[in-house]
Design an enzyme around this catalytic site. Structure first.
Site, PDB file in Angstrom:
ATOM      1  N   VAL A  15      44.943  36.055  19.777  1.00  0.00           N
ATOM      2  CA  VAL A  15      44.630  36.972  18.474  1.00  0.00           C
ATOM      3  C   VAL A  15      43.251  37.570  18.640  1.00  0.00           C
ATOM      4  O   VAL A  15      42.776  38.818  17.919  1.00  0.00           O
ATOM      5  CB  VAL A  15      44.549  36.162  17.082  1.00  0.00           C
ATOM      6  CG1 VAL A  15      46.180  35.873  16.841  1.00  0.00           C
ATOM      7  CG2 VAL A  15      43.715  35.042  17.174  1.00  0.00           C
TER       8      VAL A  15
ATOM      9  N   ASN B 245      47.280  32.046  10.881  1.00  0.00           N
ATOM     10  CA  ASN B 245      47.056  30.562  10.943  1.00  0.00           C
ATOM     11  C   ASN B 245      46.248  30.003  12.138  1.00  0.00           C
ATOM     12  O   ASN B 245      45.752  29.041  12.002  1.00  0.00           O
ATOM     13  CB  ASN B 245      48.437  29.944  11.089  1.00  0.00           C
ATOM     14  CG  ASN B 245      48.503  28.636  11.512  1.00  0.00           C
ATOM     15  OD1 ASN B 245      48.108  27.800  10.531  1.00  0.00           O
ATOM     16  ND2 ASN B 245      48.579  28.178  12.879  1.00  0.00           N
TER      17      ASN B 245
ATOM     18  N   SER C  38      40.883  26.877   3.786  1.00  0.00           N
ATOM     19  CA  SER C  38      40.865  25.405   4.094  1.00  0.00           C
ATOM     20  C   SER C  38      39.893  25.072   2.879  1.00  0.00           C
ATOM     21  O   SER C  38      39.025  25.708   2.452  1.00  0.00           O
ATOM     22  CB  SER C  38      39.823  24.894   5.170  1.00  0.00           C
ATOM     23  OG  SER C  38      39.390  23.701   5.042  1.00  0.00           O
TER      24      SER C  38
ATOM     25  N   TYR D  42      32.708  25.644  11.005  1.00  0.00           N
ATOM     26  CA  TYR D  42      34.121  26.035  10.641  1.00  0.00           C
ATOM     27  C   TYR D  42      34.119  26.191   8.925  1.00  0.00           C
ATOM     28  O   TYR D  42      34.953  27.357   8.842  1.00  0.00           O
ATOM     29  CB  TYR D  42      34.871  24.645  10.880  1.00  0.00           C
ATOM     30  CG  TYR D  42      36.239  24.710  10.370  1.00  0.00           C
ATOM     31  CD1 TYR D  42      36.873  25.244  10.742  1.00  0.00           C
ATOM     32  CD2 TYR D  42      36.746  23.635   9.320  1.00  0.00           C
ATOM     33  CE1 TYR D  42      38.286  25.296  10.577  1.00  0.00           C
ATOM     34  CE2 TYR D  42      37.787  23.651   8.849  1.00  0.00           C
ATOM     35  CZ  TYR D  42      38.746  24.289   9.617  1.00  0.00           C
ATOM     36  OH  TYR D  42      40.169  24.481   9.214  1.00  0.00           O
TER      37      TYR D  42
ATOM     38  N   LYS E  54      35.857  29.650   6.978  1.00  0.00           N
ATOM     39  CA  LYS E  54      37.011  29.631   6.040  1.00  0.00           C
ATOM     40  C   LYS E  54      36.487  30.096   4.733  1.00  0.00           C
ATOM     41  O   LYS E  54      37.449  30.719   3.993  1.00  0.00           O
ATOM     42  CB  LYS E  54      37.529  28.045   5.998  1.00  0.00           C
ATOM     43  CG  LYS E  54      38.469  27.739   7.155  1.00  0.00           C
ATOM     44  CD  LYS E  54      39.413  28.423   7.566  1.00  0.00           C
ATOM     45  CE  LYS E  54      40.299  27.929   8.949  1.00  0.00           C
ATOM     46  NZ  LYS E  54      41.376  28.856   9.260  1.00  0.00           N
TER      47      LYS E  54
ATOM     48  N   ILE F   1      45.193  17.530   6.577  1.00  0.00           N
ATOM     49  CA  ILE F   1      46.625  17.770   6.866  1.00  0.00           C
ATOM     50  C   ILE F   1      46.598  16.929   8.240  1.00  0.00           C
ATOM     51  O   ILE F   1      45.878  16.959   9.056  1.00  0.00           O
ATOM     52  CB  ILE F   1      47.160  19.049   6.810  1.00  0.00           C
ATOM     53  CG1 ILE F   1      46.565  19.972   5.914  1.00  0.00           C
ATOM     54  CG2 ILE F   1      48.459  19.055   7.347  1.00  0.00           C
ATOM     55  CD1 ILE F   1      47.332  19.562   4.519  1.00  0.00           C
TER      56      ILE F   1
HETATM   57  P1  NAP Z   1      45.987  23.452  15.649  1.00  0.00           P
HETATM   58  O1  NAP Z   1      47.191  22.140  15.750  1.00  0.00           O
HETATM   59  O2  NAP Z   1      44.591  23.365  16.474  1.00  0.00           O
HETATM   60  O3  NAP Z   1      46.869  24.805  15.708  1.00  0.00           O
HETATM   61  C1  NAP Z   1      46.173  26.036  15.931  1.00  0.00           C
HETATM   62  C2  NAP Z   1      46.732  26.983  16.979  1.00  0.00           C
HETATM   63  O4  NAP Z   1      46.157  28.093  16.919  1.00  0.00           O
HETATM   64  C3  NAP Z   1      47.103  26.128  18.325  1.00  0.00           C
HETATM   65  O5  NAP Z   1      48.241  26.310  18.556  1.00  0.00           O
HETATM   66  C4  NAP Z   1      46.141  27.067  18.868  1.00  0.00           C
HETATM   67  O6  NAP Z   1      46.479  27.088  20.511  1.00  0.00           O
HETATM   68  C5  NAP Z   1      46.317  28.489  18.166  1.00  0.00           C
HETATM   69  N1  NAP Z   1      45.212  29.250  18.689  1.00  0.00           N
HETATM   70  C6  NAP Z   1      43.830  29.067  18.760  1.00  0.00           C
HETATM   71  N2  NAP Z   1      43.261  30.053  19.267  1.00  0.00           N
HETATM   72  C7  NAP Z   1      44.021  31.323  19.301  1.00  0.00           C
HETATM   73  C8  NAP Z   1      44.032  32.570  19.555  1.00  0.00           C
HETATM   74  N3  NAP Z   1      42.848  33.257  20.140  1.00  0.00           N
HETATM   75  N4  NAP Z   1      45.146  33.234  19.711  1.00  0.00           N
HETATM   76  C9  NAP Z   1      46.377  32.724  19.290  1.00  0.00           C
HETATM   77  N5  NAP Z   1      46.172  31.458  19.033  1.00  0.00           N
HETATM   78  C10 NAP Z   1      45.547  30.590  19.105  1.00  0.00           C
HETATM   79  O7  NAP Z   1      45.612  23.321  14.128  1.00  0.00           O
HETATM   80  P2  NAP Z   1      46.071  22.959  12.753  1.00  0.00           P
HETATM   81  O8  NAP Z   1      45.532  21.617  12.247  1.00  0.00           O
HETATM   82  O9  NAP Z   1      47.608  23.169  13.001  1.00  0.00           O
HETATM   83  O10 NAP Z   1      45.406  24.058  11.774  1.00  0.00           O
HETATM   84  C11 NAP Z   1      46.201  25.286  11.437  1.00  0.00           C
HETATM   85  C12 NAP Z   1      45.610  25.987  10.331  1.00  0.00           C
HETATM   86  O11 NAP Z   1      45.155  25.246   9.235  1.00  0.00           O
HETATM   87  C13 NAP Z   1      44.188  26.657  10.976  1.00  0.00           C
HETATM   88  O12 NAP Z   1      43.828  27.850  10.495  1.00  0.00           O
HETATM   89  C14 NAP Z   1      43.276  25.508  10.291  1.00  0.00           C
HETATM   90  O13 NAP Z   1      42.195  25.932   9.983  1.00  0.00           O
HETATM   91  C15 NAP Z   1      43.950  25.285   8.875  1.00  0.00           C
HETATM   92  N6  NAP Z   1      43.607  23.962   8.670  1.00  0.00           N
HETATM   93  C16 NAP Z   1      43.849  22.669   8.789  1.00  0.00           C
HETATM   94  C17 NAP Z   1      43.620  21.557   8.287  1.00  0.00           C
HETATM   95  C18 NAP Z   1      44.105  20.201   9.033  1.00  0.00           C
HETATM   96  O14 NAP Z   1      43.725  19.204   8.398  1.00  0.00           O
HETATM   97  N7  NAP Z   1      44.568  20.146   9.995  1.00  0.00           N
HETATM   98  C19 NAP Z   1      43.091  21.587   7.133  1.00  0.00           C
HETATM   99  C20 NAP Z   1      42.696  22.869   6.486  1.00  0.00           C
HETATM  100  C21 NAP Z   1      43.132  23.975   7.007  1.00  0.00           C
HETATM  101  P3  NAP Z   1      45.651  25.702  21.505  1.00  0.00           P
HETATM  102  O15 NAP Z   1      46.307  24.569  20.884  1.00  0.00           O
HETATM  103  O16 NAP Z   1      46.260  26.358  22.835  1.00  0.00           O
HETATM  104  O17 NAP Z   1      44.208  25.915  21.169  1.00  0.00           O
END
Ligand code: NAP
Length: 251
Positions: free
Chosen positions: A65, A91, A143, A156, A160, A189
């Protein structure tokens, strides 16, 4: 009729975690789903399994992205194939914890390029395409840390917070083109990423849960349900809204 029947949708960073479950939910809701991630190998196996799973169409589309040319080419290929793009979910993000003293310029630049600059880039490009076909819906994943802050997450949480401001301003600017822009602000999450970070931090999970009024961690499905609603026409009079999906938490 299903909630997202025949909507053409794109979810970034959907190879794993929350994005992957949003993609699954969109498919169940009848959408045509383009799932983006960095590499083909990151794509869930079910992306090629649509007929078996009784979903419309799921197409992997790999690009970084932060690569503006690749992002534009990806969007144009969807637009050419489908004739429209109705929904984009921003996302993809880099999630990392660093105490204030450990935050470095390269880390900030990397995090801002994915979590902030790419979101603006995506909105700029896709809004032009959405405007051609009468509008659309953009959902950004923010977030709770961008709302209330969090120790060890200056970098981070600031990205957000920026996503929240982008959402509000873009919603105002794009309303005349009937493009709605909303965000969800998840609490904690339970994803693989969260578990990696949590294990590294040495925090006590029970203490975290005790600060969540609903008494449990969130699930990717909790987030996907909210995103699906905001993406759909049921939310047709909602724009510029930040929807907390946090169990009534104060982290
Ligand atoms: P995650 O498992 O790390 O998923 C993020 C995905 O984005 C991964 O598949 C990652 O690929 C991909 N990505 C990273 N850089 C990218 C790029 N330059 N181009 C395309 N794809 C890319 O995280 P998640 O926990 O599911 O979180 C998803 C969203 O929710 C994020 O925006 C996060 O900030 C938000 N969020 C999460 C939480 C939580 O507690 N988990 C809480 C609040 C908000 P790689 O795996 O190859 O790096």
């Amino acid at each position: 009729m299903k909630l997202l029947q025949n909507k053409v949708t794109l979810i970034t960073g959907a190879g794993r975690g929350i994005g992957r479950v949003i993609a699954e939910q969109f498919a169940q809701d009848g959408a045509i789903v383009y799932i983006n991630d960095l590499q083909e190998g990151d794509m869930p196996a079910w992306a090629s399994d649509c007929a078996e799973r009784n979903v419309t169409k799921v197409v992997p589309i790999c690009f970084d992205v932060t690569d503006s040319a690749a992002l534009k080419a990806g969007l144009m290929s969807i637009y050419k194939a489908e004739g429209r793009i109705d929904v984009v979910v921003n996302n993809a993000a880099i999630i990392a914890n660093q105490k204030l003293g450990m935050v470095t310029k390269p880390l900030l630049e990397k995090m801002y390029s994915v979590n902030v600059f790419a979101v603006i880039d995506m909105i700029q490009i896709v809004s032009r395409l959405m405007a051609r076909t009468g509008g659309g819906s953009i959902v950004n994943i923010a977030s709770i840390t961008g709302v209330v802050g969090s120790p060890g997450q200056v970098a981070y949480s600031s990205t957000k917070g920026a996503v929240i401001a982008i959402t509000k301003s873009a919603a105002k600017e794009l309303s005349p083109q009937q493009i709605r822009v909303n965000a969800v602000a998840p609490g904690i999450i339970k994803t693989e990423r969260f578990e990696e970070l949590y294990e590294a931090s040495g925090d006590k999970i029970d203490q975290r849960i005790s600060r969540i009024a609903l008494g449990r961690l969130g699930t990717p499905q909790d987030v996907a349900n909210a995103v699906s609603f905001l993406a759909s026409d049921r939310a047709s009079y909602i724009s510029g809204h930040i929807l907390g999906v946090d169990g009534c938490a104060s982290i």
